[in-house]
Design a protein around this motif. Structure first.
Motif, short mmCIF file in Angstrom:
data_model
loop_
_atom_site.label_atom_id
_atom_site.label_comp_id
_atom_site.label_asym_id
_atom_site.label_seq_id
_atom_site.Cartn_x
_atom_site.Cartn_y
_atom_site.Cartn_z
N PHE A 77 43.90 44.72 48.46
CA PHE A 77 43.30 43.72 49.34
C PHE A 77 44.47 42.85 49.79
N LYS A 78 44.82 42.87 51.09
CA LYS A 78 46.02 42.18 51.55
C LYS A 78 45.79 41.46 52.88
N ASP A 79 46.32 40.26 52.98
CA ASP A 79 46.24 39.47 54.22
C ASP A 79 44.80 39.34 54.70
N ILE A 80 43.98 38.75 53.85
CA ILE A 80 42.55 38.57 54.16
C ILE A 80 42.23 37.08 54.10
N THR A 81 41.48 36.62 55.11
CA THR A 81 41.06 35.22 55.17
C THR A 81 39.54 35.17 55.28
N VAL A 82 38.93 34.37 54.39
CA VAL A 82 37.49 34.12 54.45
C VAL A 82 37.31 32.65 54.78
N ASN A 83 36.60 32.36 55.86
CA ASN A 83 36.28 30.99 56.26
C ASN A 83 34.77 30.89 56.38
N SER A 84 34.13 30.59 55.28
CA SER A 84 32.67 30.53 55.25
C SER A 84 32.23 29.06 55.23
N PRO A 85 31.24 28.69 56.04
CA PRO A 85 30.81 27.29 56.08
C PRO A 85 30.17 26.82 54.78
N THR A 86 29.74 27.75 53.95
CA THR A 86 29.18 27.41 52.64
C THR A 86 29.97 28.15 51.56
N PRO A 87 29.98 27.64 50.35
CA PRO A 87 30.69 28.33 49.27
C PRO A 87 30.12 29.74 49.06
N LEU A 88 31.01 30.67 48.69
CA LEU A 88 30.57 32.04 48.44
C LEU A 88 29.76 32.08 47.15
N GLU A 89 28.73 32.91 47.15
CA GLU A 89 27.96 33.15 45.94
C GLU A 89 28.84 33.87 44.91
N LYS A 90 29.66 34.83 45.40
CA LYS A 90 30.59 35.57 44.54
C LYS A 90 31.85 35.87 45.33
N GLY A 91 33.01 35.84 44.65
CA GLY A 91 34.28 36.15 45.28
C GLY A 91 34.67 37.59 45.01
N PHE A 92 35.56 37.82 44.04
CA PHE A 92 35.94 39.18 43.63
C PHE A 92 35.17 39.54 42.37
N GLU A 93 34.55 40.73 42.36
CA GLU A 93 33.88 41.23 41.16
C GLU A 93 34.21 42.71 41.01
N PHE A 94 34.86 43.07 39.89
CA PHE A 94 35.26 44.44 39.61
C PHE A 94 34.59 44.89 38.33
N LEU A 95 33.77 45.94 38.40
CA LEU A 95 33.03 46.41 37.24
C LEU A 95 33.18 47.92 37.08
N GLY A 96 33.97 48.34 36.08
CA GLY A 96 34.09 49.74 35.73
C GLY A 96 32.91 50.14 34.86
N TYR A 97 32.78 51.44 34.60
CA TYR A 97 31.62 51.96 33.86
C TYR A 97 31.89 52.06 32.35
N ASP A 98 33.00 52.70 31.97
CA ASP A 98 33.43 52.81 30.58
C ASP A 98 34.92 53.17 30.57
N THR A 99 35.52 53.40 29.40
CA THR A 99 36.96 53.65 29.35
C THR A 99 37.37 54.91 30.08
N GLU A 100 36.49 55.89 30.16
CA GLU A 100 36.80 57.15 30.85
C GLU A 100 36.50 57.09 32.35
N HIS A 101 35.76 56.11 32.78
CA HIS A 101 35.34 55.96 34.18
C HIS A 101 35.59 54.51 34.59
N ALA A 102 36.87 54.23 34.80
CA ALA A 102 37.31 52.85 34.97
C ALA A 102 37.94 52.61 36.34
N ILE A 103 38.29 51.38 36.56
CA ILE A 103 39.00 50.96 37.77
C ILE A 103 40.44 50.70 37.37
N HIS A 104 41.39 51.31 38.08
CA HIS A 104 42.82 51.19 37.77
C HIS A 104 43.61 50.75 39.00
N GLN A 105 44.60 49.92 38.78
CA GLN A 105 45.59 49.54 39.78
C GLN A 105 44.98 48.89 41.03
N VAL A 106 44.68 47.63 40.90
CA VAL A 106 44.17 46.84 42.02
C VAL A 106 45.19 45.75 42.32
#
Length: 134
Positions: free
Chosen positions: A75-104
């Protein structure tokens, strides 16, 4: 046969008035394949409710018994200009150790005038190697 989605670039995009129930930027992995080398760059977002999500799990659309993988997302060079606060920003959820998210990598991302820091990223125990750069 494991399906692969790789080398995807989303660049120079404007997202205006995202009032939906889902995320403005998302990788939603519900089957057994590999998703890798995805870049979100030079993006401008207005009125986002939920900003960015990487997610591995089962859902209504799941057809495989096994979960997949997400690897090397930027995620690079991104701007969010929302008139209200975000409900959620960044959320990363892997499944288990064998089915994960790597290198962000998160670089030069600003939400409502504030640079994103590592403390702004919500993740579970199945997310590895997350780097946040100014």
């Amino acid at each position: 046969l494991t399906q692969k989605v790789e080398d995807v670039l989303f660049t120079d995009c404007d997202i205006i008035g995202d009032h939906g129930r889902e995320w403005s930027l998302r990788i939603y992995q519900t089957d057994s394949g590999w998703i890798k080398n995805v870049r979100f760059e030079n993006i401008r977002i207005e009125e986002s409710v939920k900003f960015a999500s990487l997610w591995i799990n089962s859902a209504y659309w799941t057809t495989d018994a096994e979960r997949g993988h997400i690897e090397n997302v930027v995620f690079k060079d991104i701007t969010v200009n929302s008139p209200t606060p975000l409900e959620k920003g960044f959320e990363f959820l892997g499944y288990d150790t064998e089915h994960a998210i790597h290198q962000v990598q998160i670089q030069d991302v600003t939400i409502n005038g504030q640079k994103v820091t590592a403390q702004d990223v919500v993740m579970n125990d199945y997310v590895y190697d997350v780097t946040v750069l100014p």
